[in-house]
Scaffold this motif. Structure first.
Motif, mmCIF file in Angstrom:
data_model
loop_
_atom_site.group_PDB
_atom_site.id
_atom_site.type_symbol
_atom_site.label_atom_id
_atom_site.label_comp_id
_atom_site.label_asym_id
_atom_site.label_seq_id
_atom_site.Cartn_x
_atom_site.Cartn_y
_atom_site.Cartn_z
ATOM 1 N N LEU A 45 40.777 39.564 42.527
ATOM 2 C CA LEU A 45 39.649 40.416 42.910
ATOM 3 C C LEU A 45 38.423 39.575 43.267
ATOM 4 O O LEU A 45 37.714 39.882 44.228
ATOM 5 C CB LEU A 45 39.314 41.397 41.790
ATOM 6 N N LEU A 46 38.198 38.494 42.523
ATOM 7 C CA LEU A 46 37.094 37.592 42.835
ATOM 8 C C LEU A 46 37.305 36.943 44.198
ATOM 9 O O LEU A 46 36.373 36.864 45.012
ATOM 10 C CB LEU A 46 36.963 36.524 41.747
ATOM 11 N N LEU A 47 38.523 36.502 44.470
ATOM 12 C CA LEU A 47 38.846 35.907 45.765
ATOM 13 C C LEU A 47 38.627 36.911 46.896
ATOM 14 O O LEU A 47 38.010 36.590 47.922
ATOM 15 C CB LEU A 47 40.294 35.399 45.773
ATOM 16 N N ALA A 48 39.098 38.122 46.722
ATOM 17 C CA ALA A 48 38.917 39.158 47.740
ATOM 18 C C ALA A 48 37.439 39.461 47.953
ATOM 19 O O ALA A 48 36.987 39.616 49.094
ATOM 20 C CB ALA A 48 39.666 40.429 47.343
ATOM 21 N N LEU A 49 36.683 39.517 46.882
ATOM 22 C CA LEU A 49 35.244 39.785 46.981
ATOM 23 C C LEU A 49 34.530 38.683 47.761
ATOM 24 O O LEU A 49 33.706 38.965 48.634
ATOM 25 C CB LEU A 49 34.641 39.928 45.581
ATOM 26 N N ILE A 50 34.858 37.438 47.477
ATOM 27 C CA ILE A 50 34.228 36.320 48.181
ATOM 28 C C ILE A 50 34.607 36.330 49.661
ATOM 29 O O ILE A 50 33.763 36.090 50.528
ATOM 30 C CB ILE A 50 34.579 34.985 47.503
ATOM 31 N N ILE A 51 35.859 36.629 49.964
ATOM 32 C CA ILE A 51 36.284 36.694 51.368
ATOM 33 C C ILE A 51 35.540 37.807 52.100
ATOM 34 O O ILE A 51 35.078 37.617 53.226
ATOM 35 C CB ILE A 51 37.813 36.876 51.457
ATOM 36 N N ILE A 52 35.412 38.953 51.469
ATOM 37 C CA ILE A 52 34.710 40.078 52.099
ATOM 38 C C ILE A 52 33.228 39.760 52.288
ATOM 39 O O ILE A 52 32.664 39.994 53.367
ATOM 40 C CB ILE A 52 34.900 41.369 51.273
ATOM 41 N N ALA A 62 31.961 28.144 51.649
ATOM 42 C CA ALA A 62 32.895 29.257 51.430
ATOM 43 C C ALA A 62 34.345 28.810 51.517
ATOM 44 O O ALA A 62 35.167 29.221 50.693
ATOM 45 C CB ALA A 62 32.628 30.369 52.434
ATOM 46 N N GLN A 63 34.667 27.971 52.484
ATOM 47 C CA GLN A 63 36.062 27.542 52.642
ATOM 48 C C GLN A 63 36.536 26.764 51.423
ATOM 49 O O GLN A 63 37.678 26.918 50.988
ATOM 50 C CB GLN A 63 36.233 26.710 53.916
ATOM 51 N N LYS A 64 35.670 25.945 50.866
ATOM 52 C CA LYS A 64 36.032 25.176 49.673
ATOM 53 C C LYS A 64 36.235 26.110 48.473
ATOM 54 O O LYS A 64 37.204 25.969 47.723
ATOM 55 C CB LYS A 64 34.949 24.145 49.377
ATOM 56 N N ILE A 65 35.336 27.063 48.312
ATOM 57 C CA ILE A 65 35.444 28.029 47.208
ATOM 58 C C ILE A 65 36.717 28.859 47.351
ATOM 59 O O ILE A 65 37.453 29.054 46.383
ATOM 60 C CB ILE A 65 34.196 28.948 47.173
ATOM 61 N N ILE A 66 36.983 29.329 48.554
ATOM 62 C CA ILE A 66 38.176 30.143 48.803
ATOM 63 C C ILE A 66 39.444 29.332 48.556
ATOM 64 O O ILE A 66 40.398 29.823 47.943
ATOM 65 C CB ILE A 66 38.135 30.727 50.228
ATOM 66 N N SER A 67 39.454 28.078 48.993
ATOM 67 C CA SER A 67 40.624 27.220 48.780
ATOM 68 C C SER A 67 40.890 26.991 47.295
ATOM 69 O O SER A 67 42.032 27.075 46.829
ATOM 70 C CB SER A 67 40.439 25.879 49.480
ATOM 71 N N ILE A 71 44.170 28.326 45.147
ATOM 72 C CA ILE A 71 45.033 27.440 44.354
ATOM 73 C C ILE A 71 45.117 27.929 42.915
ATOM 74 O O ILE A 71 46.208 27.980 42.324
ATOM 75 C CB ILE A 71 44.522 25.986 44.426
ATOM 76 N N ILE A 72 43.987 28.309 42.347
ATOM 77 C CA ILE A 72 43.976 28.832 40.973
ATOM 78 C C ILE A 72 44.840 30.089 40.887
ATOM 79 O O ILE A 72 45.619 30.254 39.942
ATOM 80 C CB ILE A 72 42.533 29.109 40.513
ATOM 81 N N ASN A 73 44.719 30.979 41.868
ATOM 82 C CA ASN A 73 45.520 32.203 41.875
ATOM 83 C C ASN A 73 47.005 31.905 41.948
ATOM 84 O O ASN A 73 47.802 32.510 41.228
ATOM 85 C CB ASN A 73 45.102 33.107 43.036
#
Length: 89
Positions: A45-52, A62-67, A71-73
């Motif tokens: 949900l955190l990943l989806a929120l950041i992407i949105i 953002a790309q580093k955070i998403i990556s 990986i954590i997911n």
């Protein structure tokens, strides 16, 4: 809820089994039960929120955070799947 095609065809849970039920539990404010059902639910949900958010407002790094979150997911999903499969044996 949608049935798991992998479970219907092969009789084995997939890596996503439990995600719909965990989301349903979150909607009903059963937070601990949602985590027990699918441990990666909160990080997904955190990943989806950041992407949105990044789609509408550009986030620095953002790309580093998403990556890193991706990986954590993946790690959480695979580790919890292995633990679940070992409990069934």
């Amino acid at each position: 809820m949608l049935p798991c095609l992998n479970k219907k065809l092969f009789g084995v849970d997939c890596l996503g089994c439990g995600m719909q039920r965990a989301l349903n539990l979150l909607i009903h404010r059963e937070f601990i039960a949602a985590f027990k059902m699918y441990p990666a639910i909160y990080t997904l949900l955190l990943l989806a929120l950041i992407i949105i958010i990044n789609f509408f407002y550009k986030i620095k790094f953002a790309q580093k955070i998403i990556s890193i979150l991706a990986i954590i997911n993946v790690l959480i999903i695979v580790i919890s799947y292995v633990i679940k499969m070992n409990q069934l044996i």
